[in-house]
Design a protein around this motif. Structure first.
Motif, PDB file in Angstrom:
ATOM      1  N   ALA A   7      20.421  47.367   7.034  1.00 38.72           N
ATOM      2  CA  ALA A   7      19.400  47.043   8.041  1.00 38.72           C
ATOM      3  C   ALA A   7      18.078  47.727   7.722  1.00 38.72           C
ATOM      4  O   ALA A   7      17.639  48.635   8.397  1.00 38.72           O
ATOM      5  CB  ALA A   7      19.888  47.453   9.423  1.00 38.72           C
ATOM      6  N   ILE A   8      17.455  47.311   6.638  1.00 40.89           N
ATOM      7  CA  ILE A   8      16.175  47.883   6.222  1.00 40.89           C
ATOM      8  C   ILE A   8      15.061  46.929   6.615  1.00 40.89           C
ATOM      9  O   ILE A   8      15.138  45.725   6.379  1.00 40.89           O
ATOM     10  CB  ILE A   8      16.160  48.130   4.701  1.00 40.89           C
ATOM     11  N   PRO A   9      13.996  47.457   7.266  1.00 42.62           N
ATOM     12  CA  PRO A   9      12.896  46.584   7.675  1.00 42.62           C
ATOM     13  C   PRO A   9      12.312  45.804   6.506  1.00 42.62           C
ATOM     14  O   PRO A   9      12.232  46.302   5.382  1.00 42.62           O
ATOM     15  CB  PRO A   9      11.874  47.572   8.247  1.00 42.62           C
ATOM     16  N   GLN A  10      11.910  44.567   6.797  1.00 43.82           N
ATOM     17  CA  GLN A  10      11.364  43.678   5.772  1.00 43.82           C
ATOM     18  C   GLN A  10       9.860  43.532   5.939  1.00 43.82           C
ATOM     19  O   GLN A  10       9.290  43.861   6.978  1.00 43.82           O
ATOM     20  CB  GLN A  10      12.034  42.299   5.894  1.00 43.82           C
ATOM     21  N   ALA A  11       9.205  43.037   4.886  1.00 47.18           N
ATOM     22  CA  ALA A  11       7.780  42.739   4.984  1.00 47.18           C
ATOM     23  C   ALA A  11       7.549  41.779   6.149  1.00 47.18           C
ATOM     24  O   ALA A  11       8.334  40.870   6.396  1.00 47.18           O
ATOM     25  CB  ALA A  11       7.274  42.125   3.681  1.00 47.18           C
ATOM     26  N   ALA A  12       6.457  42.018   6.880  1.00 55.20           N
ATOM     27  CA  ALA A  12       6.200  41.255   8.096  1.00 55.20           C
ATOM     28  C   ALA A  12       6.012  39.773   7.787  1.00 55.20           C
ATOM     29  O   ALA A  12       5.353  39.392   6.818  1.00 55.20           O
ATOM     30  CB  ALA A  12       4.973  41.804   8.803  1.00 55.20           C
ATOM     31  N   ASP A  13       6.594  38.940   8.634  1.00 52.94           N
ATOM     32  CA  ASP A  13       6.413  37.492   8.536  1.00 52.94           C
ATOM     33  C   ASP A  13       5.100  37.131   9.234  1.00 52.94           C
ATOM     34  O   ASP A  13       4.959  37.309  10.434  1.00 52.94           O
ATOM     35  CB  ASP A  13       7.589  36.783   9.214  1.00 52.94           C
ATOM     36  N   GLN A  14       4.154  36.654   8.481  1.00 53.86           N
ATOM     37  CA  GLN A  14       2.828  36.395   9.036  1.00 53.86           C
ATOM     38  C   GLN A  14       2.817  35.056   9.795  1.00 53.86           C
ATOM     39  O   GLN A  14       2.424  34.017   9.273  1.00 53.86           O
ATOM     40  CB  GLN A  14       1.779  36.407   7.906  1.00 53.86           C
ATOM     41  N   LEU A  49       5.750  45.920   9.014  1.00 55.84           N
ATOM     42  CA  LEU A  49       7.049  45.355   8.671  1.00 55.84           C
ATOM     43  C   LEU A  49       7.648  44.619   9.867  1.00 55.84           C
ATOM     44  O   LEU A  49       7.099  44.652  10.971  1.00 55.84           O
ATOM     45  CB  LEU A  49       8.002  46.471   8.218  1.00 55.84           C
ATOM     46  N   THR A  50       8.771  43.968   9.629  1.00 55.98           N
ATOM     47  CA  THR A  50       9.489  43.267  10.689  1.00 55.98           C
ATOM     48  C   THR A  50      10.918  43.781  10.758  1.00 55.98           C
ATOM     49  O   THR A  50      11.601  43.890   9.737  1.00 55.98           O
ATOM     50  CB  THR A  50       9.499  41.750  10.432  1.00 55.98           C
ATOM     51  N   ASP A  51      11.365  44.114  11.964  1.00 55.46           N
ATOM     52  CA  ASP A  51      12.750  44.529  12.160  1.00 55.46           C
ATOM     53  C   ASP A  51      13.651  43.320  11.917  1.00 55.46           C
ATOM     54  O   ASP A  51      13.489  42.281  12.569  1.00 55.46           O
ATOM     55  CB  ASP A  51      12.943  45.045  13.587  1.00 55.46           C
ATOM     56  N   PRO A  52      14.608  43.430  10.970  1.00 51.50           N
ATOM     57  CA  PRO A  52      15.439  42.257  10.635  1.00 51.50           C
ATOM     58  C   PRO A  52      16.373  41.837  11.760  1.00 51.50           C
ATOM     59  O   PRO A  52      16.872  40.713  11.762  1.00 51.50           O
ATOM     60  CB  PRO A  52      16.232  42.733   9.412  1.00 51.50           C
ATOM     61  N   VAL A  53      16.623  42.720  12.734  1.00 52.02           N
ATOM     62  CA  VAL A  53      17.531  42.413  13.833  1.00 52.02           C
ATOM     63  C   VAL A  53      16.773  41.849  15.028  1.00 52.02           C
ATOM     64  O   VAL A  53      17.058  40.756  15.519  1.00 52.02           O
ATOM     65  CB  VAL A  53      18.341  43.657  14.246  1.00 52.02           C
ATOM     66  N   SER A  54      15.745  42.595  15.501  1.00 50.72           N
ATOM     67  CA  SER A  54      15.031  42.194  16.714  1.00 50.72           C
ATOM     68  C   SER A  54      13.859  41.265  16.441  1.00 50.72           C
ATOM     69  O   SER A  54      13.395  40.566  17.343  1.00 50.72           O
ATOM     70  CB  SER A  54      14.510  43.438  17.441  1.00 50.72           C
TER      71      SER A  54
END
Length: 564
Positions: A7-14, A49-54
């Motif tokens: 559960a590592i944060p990902q680059a933000a989805d623009q 970044l974007t939280d991959p869960v929320s």
């Protein structure tokens, strides 16, 4: 071996609207074309970044990932109780929801909003329609250094601060709160890790108002714009960034650099730029290598503590934790170091060496060699023995240091091995979630430690604090040592000659050389509280008398001939 949490944060989805951004920028161009130009300059956005869960937006702040989205309840609370008929100042725009809420609730009020980060301001302008408010001059946007000229006027307005970013933007918040904070002379401080806060706290004692500049994220154009507005007497950087000396030389600014962390890349200074640089390193071993890279003025300067930030906290209970460790799991660093090493080896090793020693096989063999004995740094010899040509070329001209990359991997393995060896005694760990995938039963993870009073409370209330040296810098004294002692905490740390030259072993702190000795001393001092309390008191006195950041800054300013 170290494993990575999924559960590592990902680059933000623009997903924000490009059309909305352009609409707001067109309106803003009629009022402040200079700001529109600055918002169009390139900027680093890797910290958003974007939280991959929320799916929520995160801000990477040091090792933590802070949720930027503001809840409706918190949004309501931040705008309550504002006095009537006054302009409003919003400190930190963030994602823009506070600004949108204020403009909607108070359509007859003027709002001045400041944001440090050009990328966040662009995100806010792409999420909300401020077109009408901009056209009607009900919003004034300030970016970065603009706060400096506007702050005196701003102080007359009611201030609303962003509930998350106020702490992140603490240096600028100080400017808003302190009446005398905008008085020259100024010092530009390069953004970096936690040590930067201590430098900023200490500079006013020398007569300088510090202003933070992010040389890694801001565009060159924005940096030059900021320097022109600020007109600092010098630039101070904890750790060196390639290109910084050349930038300072171009602007005729002294550059004071205090190296406080290991670096994995090759540091260089070009030509005449070395003349403006005064370089201080916490690691004596780095000085000779740096001088070969055109770092002309280099000096050894050990780390220290800030007693205004690190001080004893009254423990809630006697010896709340038997054994405590605060630090990174290094899971992310391991993944990056492994990838960088394998890529470096594939690019630069000879075909013959790669046939005999494929990258994965080589890395595994060297790690296994080192894992047999963590009391010595075996990686350089292990690498040189197996692939001598690759080793020699890398040490002479590599941009990434192969030894340091493998050293980072095994530093994490050593940290994990030593802590897990104490699991039957009971160890309490604070740090990133990477710990959860690697610790054994008996090692208790508590999440992140707050960097203010919470950290002081941990250091003060633990019966024993543990420090574990990185493999490739076993002679340096980590900041953790000074901070624990400043909190009157009892410390057992790894022995080095350098440590013994600055502290009285067994009097001001305790040391170990092997896992066996560490376990033996942990058991002894848990059974002898009066002895460890006496040592903790002596260590506390030692750092306050001999090892404060203010004392180190005095050395730097005297050596660099900076007026105080």
């Amino acid at each position: 071996m170290i494993t990575q949490n999924d559960a590592i944060p990902q680059a933000a989805d623009q997903t924000a609207s490009q059309e909305q951004l352009l609409s707001n920028l067109r309106a803003l161009a009629t009022r402040n074309p200079s700001l529109v130009e600055r918002l169009c300059w390139p900027v680093n956005n890797s910290h958003i970044l974007t939280d991959p869960v929320s799916g929520k937006t995160l801000y990477q702040f040091h090792a933590q990932h802070l949720e930027l989205d503001i809840s409706d309840e918190l949004l309501q609370a931040t705008s309550e109780g504002l006095p009537d008929h006054q302009d409003i100042f919003l400190f930190a725009c963030g994602l823009g929801e506070q600004l949108a809420d204020i403009v909607k609730k108070f359509p007859d009020r003027h709002v001045t909003v400041w944001e440090r980060d050009p990328w966040l301001l662009r995100l806010a302008l792409s999420r909300y329609d401020f077109n009408a408010a901009i056209q009607d001059e009900r919003i004034t946007f300030l970016l970065g250094i603009d706060l400096l000229e506007a702050v005196k006027k701003i102080r007359k307005s009611p201030v609303i601060s962003h509930p998350i970013l106020q702490a992140v933007y603490a240096p600028e918040w100080w400017f808003v709160q302190e009446e005398n904070a905008v008085s020259p002379p100024f010092a530009a401080v390069a953004a970096g890790e936690l040590f930067v806060d201590d430098i900023i706290d200490s500079l006013p004692e020398f007569g300088y108002s510090p202003w933070l500049l992010d040389f890694r994220r801001l565009s060159l154009e924005e940096l030059e714009y900021s320097i022109e507005k600020l007109k600092p007497d010098f630039v101070f950087s904890t750790n060196y960034q390639n290109g910084l000396a050349e930038f300072c030389h171009k602007h005729n600014l002294p550059l004071l650099c205090w190296e406080v962390d290991p670096h994995l890349d090759d540091l260089r200074v070009k030509g005449e730029a070395a003349r403006v640089l005064s370089y201080f390193s916490y690691n004596k071993a780095n000085l000779a290598r740096l001088s070969r890279s055109s770092f002309n003025t280099t000096r050894y300067l050990p780390l220290a503590t800030n007693p205004e930030r690190r001080f004893p906290e009254q423990a809630k209970t006697e010896a709340a934790f038997p054994v405590a460790f605060v630090g990174s799991s290094m899971v992310q660093q391991v993944a990056e170091a492994r990838q960088n090493f394998l890529s470096l080896y594939e690019r630069t090793a000879s075909a013959q060496e790669q046939r005999v020693w494929p990258g994965d096989t080589l890395l595994q063999a060297i790690c296994e060699d080192q894992a047999r004995d963590f009391t010595r740094f075996l990686i350089p010899d292990s690498l040189q023995t197996r692939v001598p040509h690759f080793y020699q070329n890398n040490q002479q001209q590599g941009t990434l240091n192969a030894v340091m990359l493998i050293g980072e991997i095994m530093a994490a393995e050593k940290r994990l091995t030593y802590l897990n060896s104490l699991s039957d005694i009971g160890v309490h760990v604070w740090g990133d979630p990477g710990w959860t995938a690697n610790i054994t039963e008996g090692v208790h993870w508590h999440g992140y430690a707050g960097h203010r009073n919470e950290l002081n409370s941990i250091y003060s209330s633990a019966a024993i604090n543990i420090d574990i040296s990185r493999l490739y810098q076993m002679e340096i004294i980590p900041m953790r040592v000074f901070d624990i002692l400043a909190c009157k905490g009892f410390l057992i740390t790894e022995y080095s000659d350098e440590l013994a030259s600055h502290f009285l072993i067994g009097v001001e702190l305790e040391t170990y050389k092997t896992i066996g000795e560490l376990r033996e001393k942990v058991r002894y001092y848990l059974a002898n509280p009066e002895r460890r309390q006496d040592i903790a008191s002596q260590g506390y006195r030692a750092v306050r008398e001999r090892h404060t950041i203010r004392q180190r800054l005095q050395v730097i300013f005297d050596a660099a001939r900076i007026q105080q």
